[in-house]
Write an enzyme that holds these catalytic residues in place. Sequence first.
Site, PDB file in Angstrom:
ATOM      1  N   HIS A  83       7.961  15.595  34.736  1.00  0.00           N
ATOM      2  CA  HIS A  83       7.024  14.886  35.605  1.00  0.00           C
ATOM      3  C   HIS A  83       6.169  15.922  36.322  1.00  0.00           C
ATOM      4  O   HIS A  83       6.346  16.177  37.509  1.00  0.00           O
ATOM      5  CB  HIS A  83       7.758  14.030  36.629  1.00  0.00           C
ATOM      6  CG  HIS A  83       8.557  12.943  36.017  1.00  0.00           C
ATOM      7  ND1 HIS A  83       7.999  11.926  35.292  1.00  0.00           N
ATOM      8  CD2 HIS A  83       9.878  12.700  36.024  1.00  0.00           C
ATOM      9  CE1 HIS A  83       8.951  11.091  34.889  1.00  0.00           C
ATOM     10  NE2 HIS A  83      10.103  11.551  35.312  1.00  0.00           N
TER      11      HIS A  83
ATOM     12  N   LYS B  16       9.305   1.555  45.123  1.00  0.00           N
ATOM     13  CA  LYS B  16       8.112   0.773  44.760  1.00  0.00           C
ATOM     14  C   LYS B  16       8.387  -0.721  44.902  1.00  0.00           C
ATOM     15  O   LYS B  16       7.506  -1.510  45.216  1.00  0.00           O
ATOM     16  CB  LYS B  16       7.684   1.113  43.326  1.00  0.00           C
ATOM     17  CG  LYS B  16       6.355   0.486  42.911  1.00  0.00           C
ATOM     18  CD  LYS B  16       5.734   1.237  41.749  1.00  0.00           C
ATOM     19  CE  LYS B  16       6.466   0.986  40.472  1.00  0.00           C
ATOM     20  NZ  LYS B  16       6.107  -0.294  39.842  1.00  0.00           N
TER      21      LYS B  16
END
EC number: 4.1.1.31
Length: 1009
Positions: free
Chosen positions: A186, A656
């Site tokens: 990432h 999230k």
Amino acid sequence: MTSVTTNYQEDLSIYSSSELLLRHRLKLVENLWESVLANECGQELIDLLERLKSACSPEGQTTETENFSVSKWIEELELDDAIKAARAFALYFQLINIVEQHYEQRTQKLIRRTTTEAQVNAIQKPSVNNKTSSIDGDSYFHPKLNPSSGGTFHWLFPHLKTLNVPPQKIQKLLDELDISLVFTAHPTEIVRHTIRKKQRRISYILEHLDRAEESYRAMGLTNSWEAENYRQCLLDEIRIWWRTDELHQFKPTVLDEVDYALHYFQEVLFNTIPELFVRLKQALNNTFPKLQPPTHKFCYFGSWVGGDRDGNPFVTPEVTWSTACYQRNLVLEKYIDSVNQLGDILSLSLHWSNVLPELLDSLERDRIFMPEVYDKYYVRYRQEPYRLKLAYIEQKLENTKARNEALSNPETRKSIKLAHKDDNVYPTTADFLTDLNLIKANLEHTGLNCKELEHLICQVEIFGFHLTPLDFRQDSSRHSEALNEIAEYLGVLDKPYNELSEDEKTAWLTQELKTRRPLIPSEVTFSDNTKETIETFKVLRGLQLEFGLDICHTYIISMTNYVSDVLEVLLLAKEAGLYDPILGVTTIRIVPLFETVEDLKRAPEVMTELFELPLYRACLAGGYDNVDKSSSFLNLPELEPKNLQEIMLGYSDSNKDSGFMSSNWEIHKAQKNLARIGDKYGLNIKIFHGRGGSVGRGGGPAYAAILAQPTSTINGRIKITEQGEVLASKYSLPELALYNLETISTAVIQASLLGSGFDDIEPWNEIMEEISVASRKAYRQLIYEQPDFLDFFLSVTPIEEISKLQISSRPARRSSGKKDISSLRAIPWVFSWTQSRFLLPAWYGVGTALQQFLDQEPEENLKLLRYFYLKWPFFKMVISKVEMTLSKVDLQMASHYIEELAKPEDKERFLKVFNQIAKEYYLSREMVLKINEQGRLLDNDPDLQRSVQLRNGTIVPLGFLQVSLLKRLRQYANQNKAGLIHFRYSKEELLRGALLTINGIAAGMRNTG
């Protein structure tokens, strides 16, 4: 510009006298940076940068009065000037990052040099004298050091002794210590490999400059030619950097990402990790001389890069195989270099040193199997047995490397039989260690030690022939889809597999796992996805045959919802020969990943159902009891340790889904519940923390985070992802890497032996539950229930432009491709809010939840929250992370994104969304400052406060530049859609400019994704 910036920094008084070296280095680098810009682009660029900085207040926030005039002026900038300014600021951030890292590394070295068991409590805090303006030689290079109240082995063991922790309890923990740090692909800090090398070169030059300056000051001089030479080297390096492209020229492949990750092993970690063992051993021996240190491999690294295929179609079985070969090639090259060095060191002659018969016998065997080596070196080394033995070892390593290179090629691989090796290669790491230990035993028998040999043995025990274990990961839906297709072809079910109830799925899977009959036909052509899924398990089996279990034995299931998700993987593993239904033995650990809040709540129930299944319990235990092993043909090795269940908890998606406060509390609760279930079934639970670099994805100081975990949930075992800019900040320099590894190891030992007990106070848990529910409600009301929020997000953040950035092989959205919140991956979600200075995922909902609790009993509840903050590590960790994030928020800049990027017809509705966000921000800030009783954010952490303020000011003009370039880029896209193109610049030029600002802001914000 230098004088302006310097005065600005002095006015803020953000430096203490103990930071003189840092201050001096920042001045030096800024002067050189400005000199390069003036030389390369002229005074006009310097003037432009000064004017841009006028958009920032002394506190590092966007000024309201200048907002309009500056933005209007920026709109009129030529694209070339805008790009130059963006590049200049981005370079500035990179340089101050290097200086800060270098300063941190130097501080750690000085602490390490002066800290001993007897001194650790005697070292005093550095005195603060803000009136100091000159750089005194003594305080400049030898400041009084203040090691933290924890985080080092030399502090830890005396502390445990003071608290009368039983030595046998410490020994038991050390024997079971298992700390795994996993690199993941990432790369949210969008730095090229080329730039990373330049960063290391500059750090290297700074180190030499320190020594040169220290030398001439010690002699009473004011300068030296050597120091001037290094300053010139710095200038030249910055000038070359300015002329180097910061952006990737192409979208990186998975193997490029492998190369990025392995770069840290090659440059730093391969030689650094063994030093961690030495530090622990020395500190332990000073306080508890009778205790034995843990194994060399008590702390090690893993990797997802090349193994994580969840949502990344480019991670194919072939790519995974190539990754394993790439890793082995790197580690073999390191071993060959080390053996060469040992050959230079171990020059002992038979004339002056005896050897054991075992060494002579091994040389005779080597002569028989490798006569070419004997013929080449016998005359030269006839009286030097160690060198002759090392020549044989080196040749074996070379042969092993040649075999590995042949295996990495799909064509030559066909002619090689896996797991079948001749006598001229090393079949396993154990064979290599046998030779090294034979040399060590001979040396010790004659009263000699060789630190380089011991260092190599330690490296081999940690890295083996695989360098680092590769974790496999795939979404649960891929396995169910594959089995649905297979079952449909075979006609073994009355209805499609995916239409079965959970009980029906579990029953069918359990039955299939008991039979020896293969399920998957070898000649049938399935869909590409199903074929890839089947091949993935086959390549996992092939890797284990060739490399051993150490290369890959972990299979992570994303979005685990039910027991069937785990059994599906076990059934597919059975088909590949990774599970023996007769013995109940498997060579993989199946790791369920619970990601959303609902999944976290359901995790204890799912694991309880799994542990109730005899066949699954047998997998964990190493097979069924009282089963004749000769009845099986697979002959699978058993995984160690037994009765260990690894469970991964996801910070990103839960955040999230429910916001920062709720996510952290649900993860906290899940760990406690899972630990209780493990105890009930006599199993050890190892929690795998899926943390990101940003606070919104679980990031933050690892030491505090580990100590904040629930009591009795670590027990010496932990696994943590390391990703994005975290890799660069922690592992780019040796001393920083060692310090990070030591603080993590210390925290694991400390948390395992000295639990606070506050996690089990039920009234406190009830209060946190109430706050968590309120926080989740407030968060979801904005993110998922506010009808204008999605349009707001897509318009006022650079999410679409980020998806075009060449930073990762993985798509920004999940397979559905829909432009909604649920399909968007957590990394670009957090990254976008960071760029636009909202940083919303890391704090939204916290203020409302805390205020609602205070409203019930204002005075009493405020006292209670302050007590939580002082005494409860979990609560302090949450509040501290929120505080750090709030310090980086700039609502004035955020509102500028709305004003300039929103369509005129959308501004009114978007303003309502913004006002809702702003109200929550001010409320959250007020709550944090009430609880920690500080006047300003980060007043209780001056070092972090200085670092944030130093960056915030320069990020402001980059934000203005980004908005201007995004606005032009979107206007271009709209005109192109309408068939009307009247732009002076191409789309590529505009996109490049926008991406440069994204690069710069990412470097300035640091923890971005």
